[in-house]
Design an enzyme around this catalytic site. Structure first.
Site, PDB file in Angstrom:
ATOM      1  N   LYS A  28      67.627  45.161  70.403  1.00  0.00           N
ATOM      2  CA  LYS A  28      67.405  44.856  71.819  1.00  0.00           C
ATOM      3  C   LYS A  28      68.515  43.965  72.360  1.00  0.00           C
ATOM      4  O   LYS A  28      69.115  44.265  73.408  1.00  0.00           O
ATOM      5  CB  LYS A  28      66.035  44.172  71.976  1.00  0.00           C
ATOM      6  CG  LYS A  28      65.677  43.867  73.427  1.00  0.00           C
ATOM      7  CD  LYS A  28      64.479  42.912  73.519  1.00  0.00           C
ATOM      8  CE  LYS A  28      63.162  43.634  73.298  1.00  0.00           C
ATOM      9  NZ  LYS A  28      62.639  44.244  74.548  1.00  0.00           N
ATOM     10  N   ARG A  98      61.216  37.458  73.545  1.00  0.00           N
ATOM     11  CA  ARG A  98      60.865  38.675  72.813  1.00  0.00           C
ATOM     12  C   ARG A  98      61.603  38.742  71.485  1.00  0.00           C
ATOM     13  O   ARG A  98      62.705  38.251  71.348  1.00  0.00           O
ATOM     14  CB  ARG A  98      61.301  39.924  73.597  1.00  0.00           C
ATOM     15  CG  ARG A  98      60.571  40.163  74.877  1.00  0.00           C
ATOM     16  CD  ARG A  98      61.259  41.323  75.598  1.00  0.00           C
ATOM     17  NE  ARG A  98      61.004  41.299  77.018  1.00  0.00           N
ATOM     18  CZ  ARG A  98      60.103  42.095  77.622  1.00  0.00           C
ATOM     19  NH1 ARG A  98      59.415  42.955  76.905  1.00  0.00           N
ATOM     20  NH2 ARG A  98      59.921  42.020  78.910  1.00  0.00           N
ATOM     21  N   GLY A 107      56.111  46.911  68.885  1.00  0.00           N
ATOM     22  CA  GLY A 107      54.765  46.340  68.916  1.00  0.00           C
ATOM     23  C   GLY A 107      54.393  45.532  67.698  1.00  0.00           C
ATOM     24  O   GLY A 107      53.292  45.001  67.619  1.00  0.00           O
ATOM     25  N   MET A 109      55.919  42.786  66.481  1.00  0.00           N
ATOM     26  CA  MET A 109      56.089  41.339  66.596  1.00  0.00           C
ATOM     27  C   MET A 109      55.625  40.873  67.980  1.00  0.00           C
ATOM     28  O   MET A 109      55.182  41.669  68.797  1.00  0.00           O
ATOM     29  CB  MET A 109      57.537  40.981  66.316  1.00  0.00           C
ATOM     30  CG  MET A 109      57.845  41.129  64.820  1.00  0.00           C
ATOM     31  SD  MET A 109      59.559  40.802  64.434  1.00  0.00           S
ATOM     32  CE  MET A 109      60.360  42.245  65.066  1.00  0.00           C
ATOM     33  N   ARG A 348      67.398  51.684  74.101  1.00  0.00           N
ATOM     34  CA  ARG A 348      67.591  51.832  72.646  1.00  0.00           C
ATOM     35  C   ARG A 348      67.460  53.309  72.329  1.00  0.00           C
ATOM     36  O   ARG A 348      66.897  54.072  73.127  1.00  0.00           O
ATOM     37  CB  ARG A 348      66.560  51.020  71.874  1.00  0.00           C
ATOM     38  CG  ARG A 348      65.142  51.416  72.185  1.00  0.00           C
ATOM     39  CD  ARG A 348      64.142  50.497  71.489  1.00  0.00           C
ATOM     40  NE  ARG A 348      62.784  50.823  71.941  1.00  0.00           N
ATOM     41  CZ  ARG A 348      61.723  50.076  71.691  1.00  0.00           C
ATOM     42  NH1 ARG A 348      61.843  48.956  71.030  1.00  0.00           N
ATOM     43  NH2 ARG A 348      60.531  50.440  72.125  1.00  0.00           N
ATOM     44  N   HIS A 469      51.100  52.755  72.722  1.00  0.00           N
ATOM     45  CA  HIS A 469      51.273  52.387  71.321  1.00  0.00           C
ATOM     46  C   HIS A 469      50.918  53.544  70.399  1.00  0.00           C
ATOM     47  O   HIS A 469      51.651  53.885  69.467  1.00  0.00           O
ATOM     48  CB  HIS A 469      50.404  51.166  70.989  1.00  0.00           C
ATOM     49  CG  HIS A 469      50.460  50.781  69.545  1.00  0.00           C
ATOM     50  ND1 HIS A 469      49.545  51.225  68.626  1.00  0.00           N
ATOM     51  CD2 HIS A 469      51.356  50.020  68.866  1.00  0.00           C
ATOM     52  CE1 HIS A 469      49.857  50.735  67.446  1.00  0.00           C
ATOM     53  NE2 HIS A 469      50.943  49.999  67.567  1.00  0.00           N
ATOM     54  N   SER A 808      68.650  68.585  32.470  1.00  0.00           N
ATOM     55  CA  SER A 808      67.863  68.504  33.684  1.00  0.00           C
ATOM     56  C   SER A 808      66.991  67.264  33.574  1.00  0.00           C
ATOM     57  O   SER A 808      66.215  67.117  32.628  1.00  0.00           O
ATOM     58  CB  SER A 808      66.999  69.759  33.833  1.00  0.00           C
ATOM     59  OG  SER A 808      66.213  69.648  34.996  1.00  0.00           O
ATOM     60  N   CYS A 875      64.657  67.966  37.839  1.00  0.00           N
ATOM     61  CA  CYS A 875      63.509  68.815  38.134  1.00  0.00           C
ATOM     62  C   CYS A 875      62.221  68.002  38.239  1.00  0.00           C
ATOM     63  O   CYS A 875      61.148  68.553  38.351  1.00  0.00           O
ATOM     64  CB  CYS A 875      63.380  69.931  37.105  1.00  0.00           C
ATOM     65  SG  CYS A 875      63.088  69.339  35.428  1.00  0.00           S
ATOM     66  N   TYR A 895      72.611  70.098  40.874  1.00  0.00           N
ATOM     67  CA  TYR A 895      71.520  70.582  41.713  1.00  0.00           C
ATOM     68  C   TYR A 895      70.309  69.667  41.623  1.00  0.00           C
ATOM     69  O   TYR A 895      70.176  68.879  40.688  1.00  0.00           O
ATOM     70  CB  TYR A 895      71.116  72.017  41.337  1.00  0.00           C
ATOM     71  CG  TYR A 895      70.495  72.136  39.963  1.00  0.00           C
ATOM     72  CD1 TYR A 895      69.128  71.913  39.763  1.00  0.00           C
ATOM     73  CD2 TYR A 895      71.268  72.474  38.858  1.00  0.00           C
ATOM     74  CE1 TYR A 895      68.561  72.011  38.506  1.00  0.00           C
ATOM     75  CE2 TYR A 895      70.711  72.572  37.596  1.00  0.00           C
ATOM     76  CZ  TYR A 895      69.354  72.344  37.421  1.00  0.00           C
ATOM     77  OH  TYR A 895      68.794  72.425  36.185  1.00  0.00           O
TER      78      TYR A 895
END
Lengths: 961, 961
Positions: A28, A98, A107, A109, A348, A469, A808, A875, A895
């Site tokens: 902010k 704030r 919401g 804090m 934001r 909210h 693997s 895996c 992979y």
């Protein structure tokens, strides 16, 4: 005096900070500074650095002198910019205080508005605005907020509601009015008096009249709110480090509640639920921002503003377009109109649903705003989950509507279909969620509800808009949400929800459609999402119907954007993505999802087939129960053709893609029945008494089966099992190869801890493979390798790689053994660990890169040293977890392998990981990459050269406190 | 032609090789060469290098040309040295072909004697010696040996005996004679004919008449015998690498069976059973060496030779003294007297019992032959075990004798007391040994019996002398042995042993005293050995009796030598040795054995006290069964004073020595009763129904308790337990400190895998410790550390060492988790692994230095880097295993901890390890070190500087194939 700047001014088109300083100014604060710099009207103020947050970890800390001095210096600048003086009896400057963390935590804090008001300044405010009601309304809001946040007012013990709300209700009843705005200045003045008295009574302290005392109380409280429970939970859920801390923004107040030429609103530059490119938002005339976000009053859609205040709307439109272009991302804006003047309070990057994220990312590339790499980096791979989730079955929904079960329609705040039991409180939601799916049903949600929202599959609120909210959090969590469904009459005390003549109770089934906003009584069946419909034939339909449905779904926007994202992902990722599949149909689905092979085919799952396959499990049981090699061989002979057929199906489904098949892994007792009836049956079949069968079952009992006689240990004790399986695999491969399919079988030996074990088992497999390939008409290549799932295997990978052609990582067991935690038993204490902050993640969901990851690093390094170019994969279930995939990419694995439905997520995660770890050179042909059918492999190779030596510990590490 | 020399000549006072070339010549070959070099009369011959052994791994290999050529070249040299020609019809050279590995493996491989005989050369031999009977006797011996070893004659299918022995028996019966030597030349000639016919019938092949064919058959067979089952087993048991291979010695025959001026014998330069400095051995007149070793004829004591052949005896005495001085160790000699001329056939360092090893080592230092370092390096630490083992209780033995149960007296071939069930075959011995102790009772033993001997606690034979196979192997295994007990009439077929009117059957109890040679029917109670009697007061005696017994035992030679060895060991070792002890009496014993602290005090063992301590387990159960923190605290309050008292006892017993106490470790279900009666009882006590107790027991059930809710995980869930234990420990320490004892408590947190766990638990312990130490009158130091037993702990030791003040390796669990092997369940497959050669050692007995050792190395390195000088120890059972101690020394640990009775072994093992790894400089004051009460620490420091950075993988690594 602090050794460096800790307080940053912004205002009057100037700012100490900028958008790049989020670490110390928070999101902010950084954006308030940035907006000032680019000429957006922002009320002046200052930001106290996140570095100060640490100071307030203990509750009774006094602000140090250097901080006091810096704050007052900046306060002077703000006074100058706004032409008002803090605490002045005639022209008072009022401020908001704030929080503002590096990442937005909406919401979570605390916030204080209208700070600076007291019995003198309120009169000045009344005089200057000529609006006593407004002044007193501001004052009563300030006192209640301050009372709650700074002074810790407890809830009303009768109603369990906010004590100040209770007083307001009483006042309204007394004055016989319905709405807050019907209360007069005198009423509000009386309320302020009542509020202060209530505060003194409940807390034993007087409400502070000195604005400077108010300011420090607020600063401390806001910093302190970083440490509150819900902020803590939120950070845990979103992997935000606790040590970041929040900044605190002290900013001049502007008022949306100065009459009908004032207002306040929240807007998104695009629809945060769907991603549509429309200016999306809500506002309230004559209101403060709180009223919009809290969902107390249902606001108006932003388009309405064009009619109410056309000049302001035009200005707002210009600003939002400027901001989106400046930030090159969808923005979430807060604005206030004070007596006709527009002030921007915040911008934001907007939170969005998975749907919206995907659509916005694709759209912005098409618009030329960002390039495909940026588009991918904007996404979280898990967001794909949302577009794969089931939607309501149209037929069943029609039926429900026909039956009159459509109760109401609210705002479609979180797309998707959710069906579950009603819970009216977060606590009950968590309880019920242990057994069933839950729809958390609230009048409105508040940050206290966060854990209950997490536990629910869907969220339904009676009040609040699309930026309330509930809507905000649901979007972020990817939860289905219908918000602001005003028709619902929810009575917490009675535990009922009345609507359209129905009375629903806690535990009743309810269905909510977050895409349409519909609320339906009872359960509605779900069906495949658009993407699934386009990719997978529906087995319930006839072939022509299947084709028709697939063709229709393929035209959908979500599916098209899915394809686009996957195409970009495939261009940039280095990791191959395989699937864990045990049956041909699973394999087919996985291929449709883009699987490039099978990373784990568990042969034992094949034993538990249905229908005619019952013969399989019987043969397995015969094998186990026979006490001799000959008896086992006889049973295995029966099993051989069945296993061969299974493998043929798998090879056919996978075509030229490699298929890794693991030899028998689980302890044998898992195949024997535990109930007496089944024991009797198998006994009769084999000519054994129940007692004999029981005795065998008991003999196979182990103290710690996880560490017992399983994996290759079985194959060493009973080599004939391994040999049968090898025969089935290679005979199947030869048969399928003869049909012209270029098969690539890879045989994987489980639970190897010593090279000698692999020498034994690989030798047996190779002997049979050579025999069969030797005789086969069409030759085919094959590999023999091992799982790395025993810590010792990782530690001696150099030896093992002399024999293994591939590794693997079986990270499920590697985690169990490496951490000494049995997954089956861990529930009890991992819960305690989480609650006490000892371990903040579940190591069976997200790989422990520090400990288990070190084993993997050792295995990779030593394996490669012993056998350059050894094929490396994973895996374990971590193979489908984006954070773990990031680590795998860093290790330089070849992979990852995951369940079919996670294949798209893994593809995207692999691309994101590679882009993060090895950003392509700037000159990369971004434009070209936009083309849908770009030659994925060659481009990927050009822009993302293989890293041969991964660097350890680059991935943000999961933390234990 | 091989690229280097592969065949080495010796003879005529010259030799190609020497004693230093054991690796390629084997022990026998190297010593034959050496004896030649120092002027000892040795029949000429040559040695084929161990490197050739590999060639004969496959059974059907032909010798390569270069080898044939080298062998024939050397054969020429032998012919020249001995003045005879191989295969010559008039003056034939006869040879023996024997194995000879780097380390002696007595009787494990094959031997051929009299090679070169055929129907022509036998006549020449008869003519040259004028002794047809001798010639034919040699021939029949050769044919039978060759038939067995080279041609693979099967055993007689009726009697399961050697087929040639059966023919001899038949011949003797036919000729109505009792002994072999009563058979005439004609009888023997007929036997040769019968033998050859039997060979052709059973194997389908003719016996080869060509001496060169005989030679190659024998060479191949002897090389091949390296791979036979019993040699394989022997190597496994003695940690001899399979890849060493054996050499083959081809040596001229000399004959001890050329009449009464000939003979053959085996001797030791000191008594191999007791170590006494006497010339010890046996011989037979007119016999071949085989006859002595095989125990077929009971030979005469060597002292008798002085009367039979005084000149030869004098020469032999001079030679044995020369050899012992030359080799500076007790020698095991073989000699043959051929017609009055003495030939030495072998010398090697003699195998000896633990008793003998200790006594000889000490004696030789006293004699100035070796220095204390050499003395220590001659010992195997486990040999100390023998002098600590129980001996028969004198009273009970007297009683047995009074009851007439003393059956017979044989040779005291392996000291100690053994009491077990009779088994007449090695197979039955192994079976019975699963449940009970076993005395393997045989007419005579042979190499095939080796596994049965290993399984038995004692070995009893009817035939064979003190150098017979039974005696030799028993000595080496450290088994109790009574050999050559001629009074026994053992009937394998009937399964009985008759003696002195008794008839004992398989499974009957028998006691044998290997120190006295007594054989007693039934079980005889045992009592402490001399060393134990001297060190520990006997709790059954009154105080004055105790003192008297201890004083008497202290004067014994074994005890005195034990003290000397321990004194030297303490001088040279670097590792401290602690003990694992849970009770004050154990702690006291351990101190008597030289323990320097407690490395592991398991608090849970204290819970299961006896008698009045029943209250403890009840309180523990109450704690577990109570569902609330308050209930648990109430139960813990009862437990606190009891635990405190336990700890006081421990601290008092250990005095100034550090005491490491582990907080609660096992899963709680281990403390709850499983039987209904006990469940009812505890239920009644607590006001719970049986069902409730059962429910709790069931709730605590875990799939894999090893990886479940235990260790610090309990302490995190139930912090009040840790806190009670911390309080008990520190209150006890404060009480004892107040008495003037300088206590050093060390609190150890178990099962830590994450630093955060230790932060939590150490924090709680430290808070209580600070509180108690703060209030205590006498302050005392303490440490808080952790076990390293979870692989992740080792892998993140750097993090953990930030909190832990010491690490103690819990190698039992580290092995279980690191290898993924549950010790409780491993029996089944580790047996298969051993049988199939997949894993050749038990990782729970001897540390896996490669895999688990790597974890330890990582933990040491990272732990030291994070906290320089961190205290490192081991408290797993490996802490008492000499091979594992060697690795610990190499890691640079500060201490090992083991059970009290293994403390002396660990002290010795630690010294041997340090002397091997860091040999002291030559100038070290060896003479001074002989002094009994040398200032151990300072000397140790001078000669053995601490290694700061251990080198990995120096310890011979345990192998998996």
């Amino acid at each position: 005096m602090a050794s460096k700047q800790m307080v940053y001014f912004f205002g009057d088109g100037k700012a100490d900070g900028n958008a790049g300083m989020k670490e110390i100014l928070g999101g902010k604060g950084a954006n308030l500074a940035e907006m000032n710099r680019i000429g957006v009207p922002v009320p002046a103020g200052f930001t106290i650095s996140t570095e100060v947050c640490k100071l307030f970890e203990k509750t009774d800390v006094q602000a140090p002198k250097w901080l006091v001095s810096e704050v007052y210096t900046n306060l002077k600048l703000v006074e100058k910019a706004m032409g008002a003086v803090f605490g002045d009896a005639k022209n008072p400057l009022l401020v908001s205080v704030r929080s503002g963390a590096r990442d937005s935590m909406p919401g979570m804090m605390d916030t204080i508005l209208n700070l600076g008001l007291n019995d003198q300044t309120v009169e000045a405010l009344a005089a200057r605005t000529g609006n006593a009601r407004f002044a007193w309304d501001s004052y009563r809001r300030f006192v209640s907020m301050y009372g709650d946040v700074v002074m810790g007012m407890p809830e009303d013990h009768k109603t369990h509601r906010d004590p100040f709300e209770v007083l307001i209700e009483a006042k309204k009843e007394q004055r016989k009015v319905k709405f807050d705005n019907e209360l007069t200045a005198a009423d509000l003045k009386d309320l302020v008096k009542q509020f202060k008295a209530a505060i003194r009574k409940a807390t034993g302290k007087a409400f502070p009249d000195d604005p400077r005392a108010q300011l420090w109380g607020a600063i401390k409280a806001v910093f302190d709110s970083w440490h509150n429970r819900r902020a803590y939970e939120y950070r845990k859920m979103n992997s935000i480090p606790h040590e970041w801390g929040t900044a605190v923004n002290v900013q001049s107040m502007v008022y949306g509640n100065m009459g009908d030429n004032s207002g306040t609103g929240v807007a998104f530059t695009r629809d945060p639920a769907t991603g549509e490119r429309v200016f999306f938002g809500e506002y309230l005339i004559n209101a403060q921002g709180e009223d919009v976000v809290a969902g107390v009053r249902t606001p108006l859609p932003i388009s309405q503003l064009d009619k109410d205040m056309p000049k302001v709307y035009a200005q707002l439109t210009a600003i939002y377009q400027k901001l989106e272009k400046h930030y090159r991302d969808m923005q979430d804006l807060e604005f206030t109109v004070q007596e006709g003047k527009l002030w921007m309070l915040q911008t934001r990057n907007g939170k969005r649903t998975g749907f919206a994220a995907i659509n916005i990312a694709v759209d912005m590339v098409r618009e030329g705003l960002i390039n495909p790499r940026e588009a991918l980096l904007r996404l979280k791979a898990d967001q794909l989950n949302q577009i794969l989730q089931p939607i309501f079955d149209l037929k069943d929904k029609k039926k429900a509507v026909a039956e009159g079960r459509l109760l109401a329609k609210g705002l479609n705040a979180g797309p998707g279909a959710a069906c579950g039991r009603i819970a009216f409180t977060p606590e009950r939601a968590m309880e019920l969620a242990q057994k069933d799916k839950v729809v958390l049903t609230r009048v409105e949600t508040s940050p206290e509800d966060i854990a209950g929202m997490q536990a629910a599959v869907g969220i339904l609120t009676a009040r609040g808009g699309a930026t309330s909210h509930a809507a905000l959090v649901a979007r972020q969590m990817g939860k289905v949400c219908v918000a602001g469904c005003g028709a619902l009459d929810i009575d917490y005390v009675a535990g009922t929800m009345k609507v359209k003549g129905f009375t629903l109770k806690e535990g009743d089934w309810l269905s909510i459609d977050g895409t349409t906003g519909e609320v339906i009584a009872g359960a509605v069946a779900t069906s495949d999402s658009e993407v699934i419909q386009a990719l997978l034939p529906n087995p319930k339909l006839s072939k022509p119907e299947q084709k028709k449905l697939m063709a229709a779904a393929s035209k959908g926007r979500v599916y098209q954007n899915y394809l686009q994202i996957m195409s970009w992902a495939d261009q940039y990722r280095r990791l191959k993505v395989r699937t864990n599949a045990d049956q041909p149909d699973q394999a087919q689905s996985a291929v449709a999802f883009g699987a490039e092979g099978i990373g784990l085919c568990r042969t034992e799952h094949m034993f538990f087939g249905e229908g005619s396959n019952n013969e399989k499990i019987s043969a397995v049981r015969e094998m186990i129960l026979s006490g001799s090699v000959a008896g086992r061989k006889a049973a295995l002979k029966k099993l051989l053709p069945m296993q061969r057929k299974d493998f043929e199906g798998i090879f056919l489904a996978m075509g030229e893609r490699p298929v890794t098949i693991r030899t028998l892994d689980p302890p044998l007792h898992e195949f024997l029945p535990n109930d007496e009836a089944s024991q009797k049956e198998i006994g009769e079949r084999m000519g054994l008494s129940v007692e004999q069968v029981k005795a065998k079952v008991n003999a196979l009992h182990e103290s710690n089966p996880m560490l017992g006689h399983r994996g290759c240990r079985l194959g060493i004790t009973y080599p004939e099992i391994t040999e049968m399986q090898a025969r089935a695999i290679f005979e199947a491969a030869a048969t399928v190869a003869a049909k012209g399919v270029k098969v690539h079988p890879e045989v994987m030996i489980p639970l190897v801890g010593h090279k000698s074990e692999l020498v034994d088992q690989a030798g047996r497999v190779r002997a049979i493979a050579e025999e069969i390939v030797g005789k086969a008409k069409v030759k085919f290549p094959y590999l023999i390798g091992t799982m790395i799932e025993v810590p010792r295997a990782a530690l001696t990978a150099g030896e093992i790689a002399m024999v293994a052609e591939f590794f693997s990582f079986g990270t499920n067991d590697l985690t169990q053994m490496g951490m000494g935690i049995s997954r089956d038993d861990a529930g009890v204490f991992l819960k305690d660990y989480a609650e006490r902050g000892v371990l903040e993640y579940n190591p069976f969901e997200t790989l422990d890169t520090v400990g288990i990851g070190r084993l993997m690093q050792i295995a990779c390094d030593d394996g490669r040293a012993a056998r350059p170019g050894i094929k490396l994969g994973i895996c374990g279930e971590h193979g489908g977890d984006p954070a773990s995939i990031e680590f795998c990419n860093q290790l330089g694995l070849n992979y990852v392998s995951c369940s079919p439905f996670r294949v798209p997520i893994a593809r995207l995660a692999a691309a994101i990981a590679e882009l993060k770890q090895n950003p392509p050179a700037k000159k990369a042909p971004a434009k070209k990459a936009v083309a849908k059918k770009a030659p994925a492999k060659s481009v990927a190779k050009k822009v993302a050269p293989k890293t041969t030596k991964p660097v350890a510990n680059k991935v943000p590490v999961k933390k234990a406190k």
